[in-house]
Design a protein around this motif. Structure first.
Motif, PDB file in Angstrom:
ATOM      1  N   PRO A  28       0.824  -1.219   0.000  1.00 17.80           N
ATOM      2  CA  PRO A  28       0.000   0.000   0.000  1.00 17.80           C
ATOM      3  C   PRO A  28       0.855   1.265   0.000  1.00 17.80           C
ATOM      4  N   ARG A  29       0.289   2.319  -0.576  1.00 21.52           N
ATOM      5  CA  ARG A  29       0.957   3.615  -0.670  1.00 21.52           C
ATOM      6  C   ARG A  29       0.786   4.418   0.619  1.00 21.52           C
ATOM      7  N   ASP A  30       1.656   5.382   0.799  1.00 22.83           N
ATOM      8  CA  ASP A  30       1.415   6.454   1.761  1.00 22.83           C
ATOM      9  C   ASP A  30       0.709   7.576   1.015  1.00 22.83           C
ATOM     10  N   GLN A  34      -3.645   8.148   4.407  1.00 24.64           N
ATOM     11  CA  GLN A  34      -3.258   6.754   4.680  1.00 24.64           C
ATOM     12  C   GLN A  34      -1.766   6.674   4.988  1.00 24.64           C
ATOM     13  N   ARG A  35      -1.428   5.899   6.014  1.00 24.18           N
ATOM     14  CA  ARG A  35      -0.028   5.726   6.392  1.00 24.18           C
ATOM     15  C   ARG A  35       0.266   4.237   6.525  1.00 24.18           C
ATOM     16  N   LEU A  36       1.300   3.785   5.833  1.00 21.72           N
ATOM     17  CA  LEU A  36       1.708   2.384   5.914  1.00 21.72           C
ATOM     18  C   LEU A  36       2.536   2.188   7.178  1.00 21.72           C
ATOM     19  N   VAL A  76       2.512 -14.071  -0.406  1.00 22.79           N
ATOM     20  CA  VAL A  76       1.650 -13.523   0.646  1.00 22.79           C
ATOM     21  C   VAL A  76       2.155 -12.141   1.030  1.00 22.79           C
ATOM     22  N   ALA A  77       1.287 -11.151   0.894  1.00 24.10           N
ATOM     23  CA  ALA A  77       1.601  -9.779   1.304  1.00 24.10           C
ATOM     24  C   ALA A  77       0.758  -9.438   2.521  1.00 24.10           C
ATOM     25  N   ASP A  78       1.438  -9.125   3.632  1.00 28.99           N
ATOM     26  CA  ASP A  78       0.768  -8.696   4.860  1.00 28.99           C
ATOM     27  C   ASP A  78       1.079  -7.230   5.103  1.00 28.99           C
ATOM     28  N   SER A  79       0.049  -6.425   5.277  1.00 23.25           N
ATOM     29  CA  SER A  79       0.248  -4.993   5.478  1.00 23.25           C
ATOM     30  C   SER A  79      -0.654  -4.492   6.602  1.00 23.25           C
ATOM     31  N   VAL A  80      -0.157  -3.500   7.324  1.00 26.21           N
ATOM     32  CA  VAL A  80      -0.955  -2.789   8.323  1.00 26.21           C
ATOM     33  C   VAL A  80      -0.924  -1.315   7.948  1.00 26.21           C
ATOM     34  N   VAL A  81      -2.105  -0.731   7.808  1.00 20.70           N
ATOM     35  CA  VAL A  81      -2.194   0.683   7.431  1.00 20.70           C
ATOM     36  C   VAL A  81      -3.087   1.416   8.416  1.00 20.70           C
ATOM     37  N   GLU A  82      -2.822   2.694   8.559  1.00 21.36           N
ATOM     38  CA  GLU A  82      -3.665   3.572   9.362  1.00 21.36           C
ATOM     39  C   GLU A  82      -4.355   4.538   8.410  1.00 21.36           C
ATOM     40  N   THR A  83      -5.664   4.561   8.442  1.00 22.18           N
ATOM     41  CA  THR A  83      -6.426   5.375   7.494  1.00 22.18           C
ATOM     42  C   THR A  83      -7.281   6.405   8.225  1.00 22.18           C
ATOM     43  N   GLN A  84      -7.650   7.430   7.498  1.00 23.17           N
ATOM     44  CA  GLN A  84      -8.600   8.417   7.992  1.00 23.17           C
ATOM     45  C   GLN A  84      -9.477   8.870   6.834  1.00 23.17           C
ATOM     46  N   VAL A  85     -10.569   9.531   7.161  1.00 22.95           N
ATOM     47  CA  VAL A  85     -11.488  10.000   6.120  1.00 22.95           C
ATOM     48  C   VAL A  85     -10.799  11.092   5.312  1.00 22.95           C
ATOM     49  N   PRO A  86     -10.679  10.925   3.988  1.00 21.93           N
ATOM     50  CA  PRO A  86     -10.057  11.982   3.183  1.00 21.93           C
ATOM     51  C   PRO A  86     -10.856  13.279   3.273  1.00 21.93           C
ATOM     52  N   ARG A  87     -10.133  14.377   3.317  1.00 21.63           N
ATOM     53  CA  ARG A  87     -10.797  15.676   3.383  1.00 21.63           C
ATOM     54  C   ARG A  87     -11.199  16.104   1.976  1.00 21.63           C
ATOM     55  N   ARG A  88     -12.489  16.384   1.808  1.00 25.71           N
ATOM     56  CA  ARG A  88     -12.959  16.810   0.487  1.00 25.71           C
ATOM     57  C   ARG A  88     -12.475  18.235   0.217  1.00 25.71           C
ATOM     58  N   ASP A 255     -12.441   3.268   5.407  1.00 28.27           N
ATOM     59  CA  ASP A 255     -12.576   1.826   5.187  1.00 28.27           C
ATOM     60  C   ASP A 255     -11.971   1.396   3.853  1.00 28.27           C
ATOM     61  N   TYR A 256     -11.282   2.295   3.162  1.00 25.79           N
ATOM     62  CA  TYR A 256     -10.600   1.979   1.902  1.00 25.79           C
ATOM     63  C   TYR A 256      -9.093   1.985   2.122  1.00 25.79           C
ATOM     64  N   VAL A 257      -8.408   1.096   1.420  1.00 25.42           N
ATOM     65  CA  VAL A 257      -6.949   1.048   1.439  1.00 25.42           C
ATOM     66  C   VAL A 257      -6.455   1.217   0.006  1.00 25.42           C
ATOM     67  N   THR A 258      -5.663   2.255  -0.239  1.00 25.96           N
ATOM     68  CA  THR A 258      -5.101   2.485  -1.561  1.00 25.96           C
ATOM     69  C   THR A 258      -3.829   1.673  -1.728  1.00 25.96           C
ATOM     70  N   LEU A 259      -3.803   0.862  -2.777  1.00 21.82           N
ATOM     71  CA  LEU A 259      -2.643   0.020  -3.045  1.00 21.82           C
ATOM     72  C   LEU A 259      -1.720   0.672  -4.068  1.00 21.82           C
ATOM     73  N   ALA A 260      -2.255   1.048  -5.226  1.00 24.57           N
ATOM     74  CA  ALA A 260      -1.431   1.605  -6.294  1.00 24.57           C
ATOM     75  C   ALA A 260      -2.301   2.451  -7.208  1.00 24.57           C
ATOM     76  N   VAL A 261      -1.672   3.365  -7.957  1.00 30.42           N
ATOM     77  CA  VAL A 261      -2.375   4.201  -8.924  1.00 30.42           C
ATOM     78  C   VAL A 261      -1.646   4.126 -10.261  1.00 30.42           C
ATOM     79  N   GLY A 262      -2.412   4.310 -11.335  1.00 27.18           N
ATOM     80  CA  GLY A 262      -1.817   4.276 -12.664  1.00 27.18           C
ATOM     81  C   GLY A 262      -2.806   4.758 -13.699  1.00 27.18           C
ATOM     82  N   ARG A 263      -2.433   4.595 -14.968  1.00 26.84           N
ATOM     83  CA  ARG A 263      -3.323   5.021 -16.043  1.00 26.84           C
ATOM     84  C   ARG A 263      -4.525   4.103 -16.153  1.00 26.84           C
ATOM     85  N   ASP A 264      -4.328   2.801 -15.939  1.00 26.64           N
ATOM     86  CA  ASP A 264      -5.407   1.816 -15.943  1.00 26.64           C
ATOM     87  C   ASP A 264      -4.881   0.553 -15.258  1.00 26.64           C
ATOM     88  N   PHE A 265      -5.661  -0.527 -15.322  1.00 30.38           N
ATOM     89  CA  PHE A 265      -5.293  -1.745 -14.606  1.00 30.38           C
ATOM     90  C   PHE A 265      -3.944  -2.300 -15.036  1.00 30.38           C
TER      91      PHE A 265
END
Length: 321
Positions: A28-30, A34-36, A76-88, A255-265
């Motif tokens: 997951p990204r920072d 969201q903080r990894l 197997v990828a195990d990750s712990v992330v801390e998330t908060q509601v994104p500010r609009r 309740d969402y975890v961002t893994l990666a971003v790109g142009r498409d899948f």
């Protein structure tokens, strides 16, 4: 919210694979919301080479190679992330203002978001996307309000149907048939925005889901998810990107975890590679997302409207999906 994500991928090969090279996007990204905290990637059998680095989109990418024969590959990828509601973002910009900002001008300044204006392997330019998007983007409409409306229309107009599309189904085909899964809806929304001249990117990740009342959380029953991000320039204290989930008609929260971003899948596939041998394979994927604050429930997850990457299929030409 603290979330633990376990993403397990297993390939069973017949006959054995002799050598293999793989690339994975499983860390997951920072982000501003969201903080990894922890991440561990375990590959079995142990690879002869394993290294990580950043790709051009800022995602963490792992490369590993196996030079010995194997009938099974388990990652197997195990990750712990801390998330908060994104500010609009409180953006006053109209959508035409953002479009005009990215129109080509000789000698104009460079904005990295312009990389997300162009066609990509799974998202071509097509007039049908523009026709679908126009009712939401009326003259003078605020950017965020127009994108909200487009998201709601995709949610209302399209049916979520598992197995109705393939991983490589073109977005224009999913648009025509008015059904698909989260990957299709994200591709369609990105395509509509780009046709209007607005930078938009594909987001892969996970969504914490709740089991029905009275039913236990099931290990490995969650799935990868996908949504859309649009660029909102000139908002102080904001990184410029804001997310929308057309599959669930909402903006992502804690309740969402961002893994990666790109142009498409194709830019953010959780795992892909090239192998020598293994004419046939079965692929099994299990994802578990659980809140760490609830240890008694940390043994699983439940299904929602998100696209499972699990599948069993024959392998062609020694290339993994």
């Amino acid at each position: 919210m603290r979330l633990q994500v376990t993403h397990e991928t297993r390939y069973d090969y017949t006959p054995a694979v002799e050598t293999a090279q793989h690339v994975a996007h499983l860390q997951p990204r920072d982000t501003p919301s969201q903080r990894l905290l922890q991440h561990r990637l375990v590959v079995t059998p142990e690879p002869d080479e394993l290294r990580t680095g950043r790709d051009v989109f800022g995602n963490t990418r792992s490369f590993f190679a196996l030079q010995t024969g194997h009938e099974e590959l388990r990652v197997v990828a195990d990750s712990v992330v801390e998330t908060q509601v994104p500010r609009r973002p409180a953006s006053p910009l109209g959508w035409e203002q953002v479009r005009d900002r990215f129109r080509y001008r000789a000698g104009g300044g460079y904005d990295a978001a312009s990389e997300y204006l162009f066609p990509s392997p799974y998202i071509p330019r097509h007039a049908d996307f523009l026709d679908y998007a126009r009712p939401s983007f009326t003259p003078g409409a605020p950017l965020l309000a127009a994108v909200d409306d487009l998201m709601r229309r995709i949610y209302r107009d399209f049916d979520y149907v598992s197995d109705s599309t393939e991983v490589n189904t073109p977005a224009v085909d999913a648009l025509a048939q008015r059904k698909g899964v989260c990957q299709d809806f994200a591709h369609i929304m990105v395509a509509c925005l780009r046709m209007l001249g607005l930078p938009a990117r594909y987001v892969s990740g996970y969504l914490l889901t709740q089991p029905p009342p009275g039913q236990p959380r099931l290990v490995g029953a969650d799935a990868s998810h996908a949504w859309t991000s649009v660029y909102v320039p000139d908002v102080p204290g904001h990184d410029g990107w804001y997310d929308f989930d057309p599959t669930n008609d909402r903006t992502p929260g804690e309740d969402y975890v961002t893994l990666a971003v790109g142009r498409d899948f194709s830019d953010v596939s959780p795992m892909r590679g090239v192998i020598h041998g293994g004419a046939r394979h079965n692929l099994h994927v299990g994802v578990t997302v659980a809140p760490l604050a609830e240890p008694d429930e940390a043994e699983g997850g439940s299904e929602t409207q998100s696209q499972s990457q699990s599948q069993s299929q024959s392998q062609q030409s020694g290339v993994n999906p």
